[in-house]
Design a protein around this motif. Structure first.
Motif, PDB file in Angstrom:
ATOM      1  N   UNK A   1       0.855  -1.194   0.000  1.00 15.21           N
ATOM      2  CA  UNK A   1       0.000   0.000   0.000  1.00 15.21           C
ATOM      3  C   UNK A   1       0.888   1.239   0.000  1.00 15.21           C
ATOM      4  N   UNK A   2       0.349   2.312  -0.503  1.00 15.95           N
ATOM      5  CA  UNK A   2       1.024   3.608  -0.514  1.00 15.95           C
ATOM      6  C   UNK A   2       0.287   4.498   0.480  1.00 15.95           C
ATOM      7  N   UNK A   3       1.019   5.098   1.428  1.00 19.24           N
ATOM      8  CA  UNK A   3       0.407   6.012   2.396  1.00 19.24           C
ATOM      9  C   UNK A   3       1.213   7.301   2.449  1.00 19.24           C
ATOM     10  N   UNK A   4       0.520   8.390   2.731  1.00 22.60           N
ATOM     11  CA  UNK A   4       1.178   9.687   2.871  1.00 22.60           C
ATOM     12  C   UNK A   4       1.526   9.968   4.326  1.00 22.60           C
ATOM     13  N   UNK A   5       0.785   9.366   5.252  1.00 23.04           N
ATOM     14  CA  UNK A   5       0.962   9.631   6.683  1.00 23.04           C
ATOM     15  C   UNK A   5       2.294   9.100   7.187  1.00 23.04           C
ATOM     16  N   UNK A   6       2.893   9.859   8.111  1.00 24.15           N
ATOM     17  CA  UNK A   6       4.160   9.446   8.697  1.00 24.15           C
ATOM     18  C   UNK A   6       3.980   8.787  10.063  1.00 24.15           C
ATOM     19  N   UNK A   7       2.809   9.004  10.705  1.00 20.77           N
ATOM     20  CA  UNK A   7       2.540   8.424  12.017  1.00 20.77           C
ATOM     21  C   UNK A   7       1.506   7.316  11.865  1.00 20.77           C
ATOM     22  N   UNK A   8       1.601   6.308  12.713  1.00 27.24           N
ATOM     23  CA  UNK A   8       0.712   5.154  12.623  1.00 27.24           C
ATOM     24  C   UNK A   8      -0.754   5.542  12.785  1.00 27.24           C
ATOM     25  N   UNK A   9      -1.085   6.418  13.738  1.00 22.08           N
ATOM     26  CA  UNK A   9      -2.488   6.779  13.927  1.00 22.08           C
ATOM     27  C   UNK A   9      -3.070   7.449  12.686  1.00 22.08           C
ATOM     28  N   UNK A  10      -2.317   8.319  12.050  1.00 19.15           N
ATOM     29  CA  UNK A  10      -2.777   8.992  10.832  1.00 19.15           C
ATOM     30  C   UNK A  10      -2.884   8.007   9.667  1.00 19.15           C
ATOM     31  N   UNK A  11      -1.982   7.047   9.603  1.00 19.61           N
ATOM     32  CA  UNK A  11      -2.039   6.040   8.542  1.00 19.61           C
ATOM     33  C   UNK A  11      -3.299   5.184   8.682  1.00 19.61           C
ATOM     34  N   UNK A  12      -3.675   4.858   9.912  1.00 19.65           N
ATOM     35  CA  UNK A  12      -4.892   4.070  10.124  1.00 19.65           C
ATOM     36  C   UNK A  12      -6.119   4.833   9.626  1.00 19.65           C
ATOM     37  N   UNK A  13      -6.168   6.139   9.858  1.00 19.16           N
ATOM     38  CA  UNK A  13      -7.268   6.957   9.351  1.00 19.16           C
ATOM     39  C   UNK A  13      -7.255   6.939   7.831  1.00 19.16           C
ATOM     40  N   UNK A  14      -6.082   7.134   7.262  1.00 20.20           N
ATOM     41  CA  UNK A  14      -5.942   7.147   5.797  1.00 20.20           C
ATOM     42  C   UNK A  14      -6.369   5.819   5.172  1.00 20.20           C
ATOM     43  N   UNK A  15      -6.113   4.727   5.880  1.00 21.07           N
ATOM     44  CA  UNK A  15      -6.427   3.396   5.362  1.00 21.07           C
ATOM     45  C   UNK A  15      -7.855   2.952   5.675  1.00 21.07           C
ATOM     46  N   UNK A  16      -8.612   3.796   6.387  1.00 23.98           N
ATOM     47  CA  UNK A  16     -10.007   3.491   6.643  1.00 23.98           C
ATOM     48  C   UNK A  16     -10.309   2.875   7.994  1.00 23.98           C
ATOM     49  N   UNK A  17      -9.349   2.828   8.886  1.00 20.73           N
ATOM     50  CA  UNK A  17      -9.552   2.271  10.220  1.00 20.73           C
ATOM     51  C   UNK A  17      -9.543   3.354  11.299  1.00 20.73           C
ATOM     52  N   UNK A  18      -9.895   4.567  10.961  1.00 26.69           N
ATOM     53  CA  UNK A  18      -9.789   5.694  11.880  1.00 26.69           C
ATOM     54  C   UNK A  18     -10.480   5.510  13.215  1.00 26.69           C
ATOM     55  N   UNK A  19     -11.739   5.119  13.219  1.00 27.66           N
ATOM     56  CA  UNK A  19     -12.512   4.985  14.455  1.00 27.66           C
ATOM     57  C   UNK A  19     -12.681   3.523  14.880  1.00 27.66           C
ATOM     58  N   UNK A  20     -12.143   2.605  14.121  1.00 21.87           N
ATOM     59  CA  UNK A  20     -12.321   1.181  14.407  1.00 21.87           C
ATOM     60  C   UNK A  20     -11.484   0.750  15.610  1.00 21.87           C
ATOM     61  N   UNK A  21     -12.030  -0.196  16.363  1.00 21.79           N
ATOM     62  CA  UNK A  21     -11.300  -0.809  17.478  1.00 21.79           C
ATOM     63  C   UNK A  21     -10.467  -1.944  16.896  1.00 21.79           C
ATOM     64  N   UNK A  22      -9.179  -1.698  16.734  1.00 25.98           N
ATOM     65  CA  UNK A  22      -8.299  -2.682  16.110  1.00 25.98           C
ATOM     66  C   UNK A  22      -7.028  -2.847  16.942  1.00 25.98           C
ATOM     67  N   UNK A  23      -6.362  -3.953  16.727  1.00 24.16           N
ATOM     68  CA  UNK A  23      -5.029  -4.189  17.286  1.00 24.16           C
ATOM     69  C   UNK A  23      -4.028  -3.983  16.158  1.00 24.16           C
ATOM     70  N   UNK A  24      -2.871  -3.430  16.492  1.00 28.75           N
ATOM     71  CA  UNK A  24      -1.869  -3.166  15.461  1.00 28.75           C
ATOM     72  C   UNK A  24      -0.514  -3.735  15.857  1.00 28.75           C
ATOM     73  N   UNK A  25       0.205  -4.194  14.847  1.00 29.65           N
ATOM     74  CA  UNK A  25       1.579  -4.640  15.023  1.00 29.65           C
ATOM     75  C   UNK A  25       2.402  -4.037  13.891  1.00 29.65           C
ATOM     76  N   UNK A  26       3.529  -3.491  14.242  1.00 25.14           N
ATOM     77  CA  UNK A  26       4.426  -2.901  13.256  1.00 25.14           C
ATOM     78  C   UNK A  26       5.725  -3.688  13.252  1.00 25.14           C
TER      79      UNK A  26
END
Length: 65
Positions: free
Chosen positions: A10-35
């Motif tokens: 995927x291509x993202x413009x956001x530099x922070x994980x929280x902003x990338x989640x919004x950009x990818x459509x998971x902004x308000x979703x209750x999700x678990x993340x691993x980087x």
């Protein structure tokens, strides 16, 4: 930047994980993340910087039994 999200390039413009989640459509979703294989708590996402080539896993809870 190019990152891998759940195994898909995927291509993202956001530099922070929280902003990338919004950009990818998971902004308000209750999700678990691993980087890159390490769990990132929700409270740390704003301070977590993404880099080109990072691997992000986003998991949502499933109901059922």
């Amino acid at each position: 930047m190019k990152i891998e999200v759940n195994g898909e390039a995927r291509e993202v413009a956001a530099a922070q994980l929280d902003a990338a989640l919004v950009e990818l459509g998971w902004g308000e979703a209750k999700v678990a993340t691993a980087l890159n294989g390490s769990f990132v708590p929700a409270g740390a996402r704003g301070a977590t910087t993404l880099s080109d080539g990072d691997r992000l896993e986003v998991l949502s809870a499933m109901q059922g039994g």
